[in-house]
Design a protein around this motif. Structure first.
Motif, PDB file in Angstrom:
ATOM      1  N   SER A  68      82.359  14.391   7.439  1.00  0.00           N
ATOM      2  CA  SER A  68      81.769  14.468   6.099  1.00  0.00           C
ATOM      3  C   SER A  68      81.568  13.094   5.457  1.00  0.00           C
ATOM      4  O   SER A  68      80.489  12.827   4.907  1.00  0.00           O
ATOM      5  CB  SER A  68      82.640  15.353   5.201  1.00  0.00           C
ATOM      6  OG  SER A  68      82.710  16.671   5.705  1.00  0.00           O
ATOM      7  N   GLU A  72      78.004  11.573   4.080  1.00  0.00           N
ATOM      8  CA  GLU A  72      77.847  11.128   2.687  1.00  0.00           C
ATOM      9  C   GLU A  72      77.354   9.690   2.633  1.00  0.00           C
ATOM     10  O   GLU A  72      76.462   9.350   1.847  1.00  0.00           O
ATOM     11  CB  GLU A  72      79.167  11.284   1.941  1.00  0.00           C
ATOM     12  CG  GLU A  72      79.545  12.745   1.698  1.00  0.00           C
ATOM     13  CD  GLU A  72      80.932  12.903   1.112  1.00  0.00           C
ATOM     14  OE1 GLU A  72      81.136  13.859   0.355  1.00  0.00           O
ATOM     15  OE2 GLU A  72      81.809  12.071   1.431  1.00  0.00           O
ATOM     16  N   ILE A  97      80.496  19.398   9.305  1.00  0.00           N
ATOM     17  CA  ILE A  97      81.131  18.859   8.107  1.00  0.00           C
ATOM     18  C   ILE A  97      81.595  19.999   7.209  1.00  0.00           C
ATOM     19  O   ILE A  97      81.383  21.173   7.510  1.00  0.00           O
ATOM     20  CB  ILE A  97      80.168  17.927   7.333  1.00  0.00           C
ATOM     21  CG1 ILE A  97      78.903  18.689   6.887  1.00  0.00           C
ATOM     22  CG2 ILE A  97      79.800  16.718   8.188  1.00  0.00           C
ATOM     23  CD1 ILE A  97      77.963  17.885   6.006  1.00  0.00           C
ATOM     24  N   ARG A  98      82.199  19.638   6.094  1.00  0.00           N
ATOM     25  CA  ARG A  98      82.666  20.642   5.141  1.00  0.00           C
ATOM     26  C   ARG A  98      81.474  21.350   4.483  1.00  0.00           C
ATOM     27  O   ARG A  98      80.478  20.710   4.146  1.00  0.00           O
ATOM     28  CB  ARG A  98      83.512  19.976   4.057  1.00  0.00           C
ATOM     29  CG  ARG A  98      84.837  19.407   4.536  1.00  0.00           C
ATOM     30  CD  ARG A  98      85.488  18.602   3.426  1.00  0.00           C
ATOM     31  NE  ARG A  98      85.707  19.406   2.226  1.00  0.00           N
ATOM     32  CZ  ARG A  98      86.886  19.857   1.823  1.00  0.00           C
ATOM     33  NH1 ARG A  98      87.964  19.579   2.536  1.00  0.00           N
ATOM     34  NH2 ARG A  98      86.998  20.558   0.723  1.00  0.00           N
ATOM     35  N   THR A 101      80.407  19.752   1.260  1.00  0.00           N
ATOM     36  CA  THR A 101      79.635  18.523   1.449  1.00  0.00           C
ATOM     37  C   THR A 101      78.178  18.848   1.752  1.00  0.00           C
ATOM     38  O   THR A 101      77.267  18.199   1.230  1.00  0.00           O
ATOM     39  CB  THR A 101      80.230  17.674   2.590  1.00  0.00           C
ATOM     40  OG1 THR A 101      81.584  17.327   2.280  1.00  0.00           O
ATOM     41  CG2 THR A 101      79.423  16.405   2.813  1.00  0.00           C
ATOM     42  N   ASP A 118      71.594  22.392   6.614  1.00  0.00           N
ATOM     43  CA  ASP A 118      72.781  22.112   7.421  1.00  0.00           C
ATOM     44  C   ASP A 118      72.623  22.949   8.688  1.00  0.00           C
ATOM     45  O   ASP A 118      72.500  24.168   8.637  1.00  0.00           O
ATOM     46  CB  ASP A 118      74.084  22.396   6.685  1.00  0.00           C
ATOM     47  CG  ASP A 118      74.150  23.748   6.000  1.00  0.00           C
ATOM     48  OD1 ASP A 118      73.422  23.948   5.005  1.00  0.00           O
ATOM     49  OD2 ASP A 118      74.939  24.609   6.450  1.00  0.00           O
ATOM     50  N   GLN A 168      77.435  25.498   7.947  1.00  0.00           N
ATOM     51  CA  GLN A 168      78.742  24.877   8.187  1.00  0.00           C
ATOM     52  C   GLN A 168      79.874  25.892   8.159  1.00  0.00           C
ATOM     53  O   GLN A 168      80.873  25.740   8.876  1.00  0.00           O
ATOM     54  CB  GLN A 168      78.985  23.773   7.160  1.00  0.00           C
ATOM     55  CG  GLN A 168      77.996  22.618   7.236  1.00  0.00           C
ATOM     56  CD  GLN A 168      78.058  21.862   8.553  1.00  0.00           C
ATOM     57  OE1 GLN A 168      78.977  22.040   9.359  1.00  0.00           O
ATOM     58  NE2 GLN A 168      77.072  21.015   8.785  1.00  0.00           N
TER      59      GLN A 168
END
Length: 292
Positions: A68, A72, A97-98, A101, A118, A168
């Motif tokens: 993550s 970012e 990733i989360r 996020t 995502d 995700q």
């Protein structure tokens, strides 16, 4: 055909970018390690010396990054993807990733008039190479429709699973199942070895019955032979199990089997095995049983 920027040319990203080139797309790749960029050039792509150069003029931008914070930094950073992406571009993040996020990235992209998806993948290096990955996609339906052609160059099972962050969430469930399967396969191998059973024959017949799985097919023989060259590193699966646990807490859930296997994965990483393939969880199970 599309003009594509691809950022992150590692074990998974490199073959995915090469498959996009093979499908006729124009692909500019960027990676911190120059050798990975050179490989893409050898495969017919072009080299980018920065995120900005990879993104310039791209209709589609793929990212395949470790975690993550990396997404970012690369996407939301001052000199990142969104700072340079053209209006109307598609951002397809294939990193794991989360979910929160992923939602943050989608919101920031929308403010820049960039359509974000995502789109984490499953199948490991072999399926990345042959272009048959499973891809679980979160985001707006129109963005998914626009991305289906390029996703078809890297995946065989491509499913829109819901809004931003849903991809995700499904990937977290995937990693939970995979870790549990690897852990049980490791226990089964130790069990068979302790009883002196021919493990090749044992796994062969298990694979033909209800115990059969993609994990057994992909990892069984290498686990038998203690071949743990990384296809997917334990340290990354450790990160993914953290995502599972955080998302479970967020929903007020308990995942008792997942928590146990997460602890075993964490112990393996703490003992120095993080750079090995996640099938090296077998080493932890073997050690717990006092066997070599």
């Amino acid at each position: 055909m599309s003009k594509i920027g691809f950022i992150g040319l590692g074990i998974m990203g490199g073959p995915m970018a090469a498959n996009l080139v093979a499908a006729g797309h124009e692909v500019a790749g960027y990676n911190r390690s120059r050798a990975k960029v050179d490989q893409l050039v050898a495969d017919g792509g072009t080299a980018a010396s920065s995120v900005a150069e990879a993104v310039a003029g791209a209709e589609v931008v793929f990212t395949m990054l470790p975690d993550s914070p990396d997404v970012e930094a690369v996407v939301l950073g001052e000199d990142g993807v969104l700072a340079h992406a053209q209006r109307g571009a598609l951002l397809v993040d294939c990193s794991t990733i989360r979910p929160d996020t992923a939602r943050r990235v989608a919101e920031a992209a929308a403010q820049r008039e960039v359509r974000a998806l995502d789109a984490p993948v499953s199948g490991g290096e072999p399926k990345a190479i042959d272009g048959t990955l499973s891809i679980m996609v979160g985001g707006a339906a129109d963005a998914f429709a626009a991305a289906e052609d390029v996703l078809g160059a890297v995946g065989a099972t491509i499913v829109h699973v819901g809004p931003a962050g849903a991809g995700q969430t499904v990937k977290a469930a995937n990693q939970l199942i995979v870790a549990g399967n690897i852990g049980l396969l490791a226990e089964a191998l130790v069990f068979l070895e302790a009883h002196g059973v021919d493990t090749e024959a044992g796994l062969d017949v298990l694979g033909g019955g209800l115990a059969g799985s993609s994990v057994l097919n992909a990892k069984g023989a290498k686990m038998r032979d203690r071949e743990f060259g990384p296809g997917f590193r334990l340290e990354l699966h450790h990160k993914d199990m953290g995502i599972v646990q955080a998302a479970a807490r967020e929903a007020g859930l308990t995942a008792p089997l997942g928590t146990l296997v997460a602890q075993l994965v964490a112990a393996s990483v703490a003992q120095g095995d993080g750079a090995l393939d996640h099938s090296a969880l077998l080493k932890q199970i073997t050690q717990l049983n006092g066997r070599s």
